[in-house]
Design a protein around this motif. Sequence first.
Motif, PDB file in Angstrom:
ATOM      1  N   LYS A   1      40.729  36.442  47.393  1.00  0.00           N
ATOM      2  CA  LYS A   1      40.317  37.785  46.742  1.00  0.00           C
ATOM      3  C   LYS A   1      40.151  37.898  45.418  1.00  0.00           C
ATOM      4  O   LYS A   1      39.399  38.539  44.757  1.00  0.00           O
ATOM      5  CB  LYS A   1      41.302  38.981  47.342  1.00  0.00           C
ATOM      6  CG  LYS A   1      40.914  38.889  49.022  1.00  0.00           C
ATOM      7  CD  LYS A   1      41.643  40.461  49.278  1.00  0.00           C
ATOM      8  CE  LYS A   1      41.218  40.830  50.746  1.00  0.00           C
ATOM      9  NZ  LYS A   1      42.230  41.613  51.527  1.00  0.00           N
TER      10      LYS A   1
ATOM     11  N   GLU B   1      36.748  38.094  43.151  1.00  0.00           N
ATOM     12  CA  GLU B   1      36.606  39.338  42.319  1.00  0.00           C
ATOM     13  C   GLU B   1      36.127  38.758  40.852  1.00  0.00           C
ATOM     14  O   GLU B   1      35.103  39.425  40.188  1.00  0.00           O
ATOM     15  CB  GLU B   1      38.171  39.945  42.047  1.00  0.00           C
ATOM     16  CG  GLU B   1      37.968  40.883  41.015  1.00  0.00           C
ATOM     17  CD  GLU B   1      37.553  42.308  41.253  1.00  0.00           C
ATOM     18  OE1 GLU B   1      37.201  42.375  42.695  1.00  0.00           O
ATOM     19  OE2 GLU B   1      37.361  43.043  40.562  1.00  0.00           O
TER      20      GLU B   1
ATOM     21  N   ALA C   1      36.620  37.677  53.920  1.00  0.00           N
ATOM     22  CA  ALA C   1      37.687  36.792  53.094  1.00  0.00           C
ATOM     23  C   ALA C   1      38.925  36.433  54.134  1.00  0.00           C
ATOM     24  O   ALA C   1      39.360  35.280  53.933  1.00  0.00           O
ATOM     25  CB  ALA C   1      38.396  37.784  52.224  1.00  0.00           C
TER      26      ALA C   1
END
Length: 229
Positions: free
Chosen positions: A182, A186, A154
């Motif tokens: 992020k 997710e 990331a």
Amino acid sequence: MPNKELVPVITVDGPSGSGKGTICQRLAQQMEWHFLDSGALYRLTALAAHHHGISTEDEESIKVVAAHLDVQFLTDQSAGIKIVLEGEEVTDSIRAEKIGLDASTVAAIPAVREALLQRQRDFAVEPGLIADGRDMGTVVFPEACLKVFLDASAEERASRRYKQLISKGVSASLEDILLDIKARDERDMNRTVSPLKPAPDAVILDTTKMSIEEVLEVVLDEAKHKGLR
Ligand code: DC
């Protein structure tokens, strides 16, 4: 009707910033194949909803927007592909961070994915297609000749995005970009429909420490092994 089964497809999936876009465009150029930027379809759905004053939470209306997207992908020799939505050029505006986040929200709606499925498959025309996305190898083109999954940490993906924005003269915060990446990961990996994951038969490449040229060379080699070039 062309027989879609016979059209060769190479799928390239992976998270935001893994280098898919650049790799796919270079592959399409080198192999002289067509290119599908499936993320653009989700971004266009989010932008069209915004233009029509529809909230990304309004699933029923968003589904209708996705099913009736009035979009053209025009090949512009000098500037790559030009995207026109409802008569207006949106090539750059769909790349805004806000549209990316909204695209990730609308992409989690099963009816939206269903509405865009056939439109994506229609891109598979001779001599072949390079398909860039999250579920190209798992859902849209499960019969693809070659499936690639590109990954990177990331932090590395945030840093690539940051450099890209700065080079375009857009001010950006590395910290905010990392948080956005992020959040998007997710949502993309944990949604119930077509979550981001490699197909069981995909070639998985961690590009964190690889240059574009190195990734391209590996993918072109794989294509050669499969007799695609
Ligand atoms: O690749 P991109 O950043 O332009 O994609 C925008 C959003 O669309 C991304 O957050 C996830 C979603 N997407 C998807 O769900 N399935 C695809 N095949 C492509 C993109």
